[in-house]
Scaffold this motif. Structure first.
Motif, PDB file in Angstrom:
ATOM      1  N   HIS A  41      23.812-117.453 -32.743  1.00 51.50           N
ATOM      2  CA  HIS A  41      22.737-118.181 -33.390  1.00 51.50           C
ATOM      3  C   HIS A  41      21.625-118.445 -32.395  1.00 51.50           C
ATOM      4  O   HIS A  41      21.888-118.862 -31.261  1.00 51.50           O
ATOM      5  N   LEU A  42      20.392-118.186 -32.828  1.00 53.01           N
ATOM      6  CA  LEU A  42      19.220-118.470 -32.015  1.00 53.01           C
ATOM      7  C   LEU A  42      18.470-119.622 -32.661  1.00 53.01           C
ATOM      8  O   LEU A  42      18.137-119.566 -33.849  1.00 53.01           O
TER       9      LEU A  42
ATOM     10  N   ALA B 171      16.933-120.826 -27.946  1.00 50.51           N
ATOM     11  CA  ALA B 171      18.239-121.064 -27.327  1.00 50.51           C
ATOM     12  C   ALA B 171      19.318-120.304 -28.081  1.00 50.51           C
ATOM     13  O   ALA B 171      19.436-120.433 -29.312  1.00 50.51           O
ATOM     14  N   ALA B 172      20.092-119.542 -27.355  1.00 49.64           N
ATOM     15  CA  ALA B 172      21.173-118.761 -27.953  1.00 49.64           C
ATOM     16  C   ALA B 172      22.489-119.516 -27.826  1.00 49.64           C
ATOM     17  O   ALA B 172      22.754-120.156 -26.810  1.00 49.64           O
ATOM     18  N   SER B 173      23.318-119.417 -28.869  1.00 50.78           N
ATOM     19  CA  SER B 173      24.602-120.114 -28.846  1.00 50.78           C
ATOM     20  C   SER B 173      25.527-119.530 -27.790  1.00 50.78           C
ATOM     21  O   SER B 173      26.380-120.212 -27.243  1.00 50.78           O
ATOM     22  N   ARG B 174      25.340-118.266 -27.511  1.00 54.06           N
ATOM     23  CA  ARG B 174      26.096-117.617 -26.442  1.00 54.06           C
ATOM     24  C   ARG B 174      25.390-116.322 -26.085  1.00 54.06           C
ATOM     25  O   ARG B 174      24.615-115.796 -26.894  1.00 54.06           O
TER      26      ARG B 174
ATOM     27  N   ASN C  33      20.614-106.824 -33.787  1.00 51.86           N
ATOM     28  CA  ASN C  33      19.506-107.648 -33.298  1.00 51.86           C
ATOM     29  C   ASN C  33      19.642-109.052 -33.875  1.00 51.86           C
ATOM     30  O   ASN C  33      19.922-109.213 -35.070  1.00 51.86           O
ATOM     31  N   TYR C  34      19.460-110.038 -33.033  1.00 47.39           N
ATOM     32  CA  TYR C  34      19.546-111.421 -33.485  1.00 47.39           C
ATOM     33  C   TYR C  34      18.149-112.034 -33.483  1.00 47.39           C
ATOM     34  O   TYR C  34      17.410-111.894 -32.496  1.00 47.39           O
TER      35      TYR C  34
ATOM     36  N   THR D 175      18.477-119.447 -22.685  1.00 46.23           N
ATOM     37  CA  THR D 175      17.231-119.747 -23.382  1.00 46.23           C
ATOM     38  C   THR D 175      16.122-118.798 -22.947  1.00 46.23           C
ATOM     39  O   THR D 175      16.002-118.475 -21.765  1.00 46.23           O
ATOM     40  N   VAL D 176      15.336-118.390 -23.916  1.00 49.78           N
ATOM     41  CA  VAL D 176      14.168-117.554 -23.686  1.00 49.78           C
ATOM     42  C   VAL D 176      12.934-118.378 -24.051  1.00 49.78           C
ATOM     43  O   VAL D 176      12.958-119.140 -25.020  1.00 49.78           O
TER      44      VAL D 176
END
Length: 114
Positions: free
Chosen positions: A3-4, A23-26, A102-103, A76-77
């Motif tokens: 999840h982003l 922010a990515a969950s993982r 792709n997320y 995080t990007v």
């Protein structure tokens, strides 16, 4: 499943700055690229910038004004946007490309007033 979650959008005057976060969950997988897209009303989604293989590319319209960066420790990007223009108004989406999947983030509205 990854999840982003995006944050940091809003309303800003022309010439101002905003920083978007994604922010990515993982991130326990191979990443081919990270990037940001945007979609203005009535227009197609367009690439803002992308980092792949250590190379960063930006749309001509944002070169010199926008910067993509990442914090591995925080998964995080970021998209730092400066000297914003009314034509930058759009919904911004982050993307993490892993190859087979792709997320996408949920989208963040950025509105630049003149």
């Amino acid at each position: 499943q990854v999840h982003l979650v995006q944050s940091g959008g809003g309303l800003v005057q022309a010439g101002g700055s905003l920083r978007l976060s994604c922010a990515a969950s993982r991130m326990t997988f191979r990443i081919n690229a990270i990037g940001w897209y945007r979609q203005a009303p009535g227009k197609e989604r367009e690439l803002v910038g992308r980092i792949s293989g250590g190379t960063t590319t930006y749309a001509d319209s944002v070169k010199g004004r926008f910067t993509i960066s990442g914090d591995n420790a925080k998964n995080t990007v970021y998209l730092q946007m400066t000297m914003l223009k009314p034509e930058d108004t759009a919904v911004y989406y982050c993307i993490i490309e892993t190859g087979p999947v792709n997320y996408w983030g949920q989208g963040t509205q950025v509105t630049v007033s003149s």
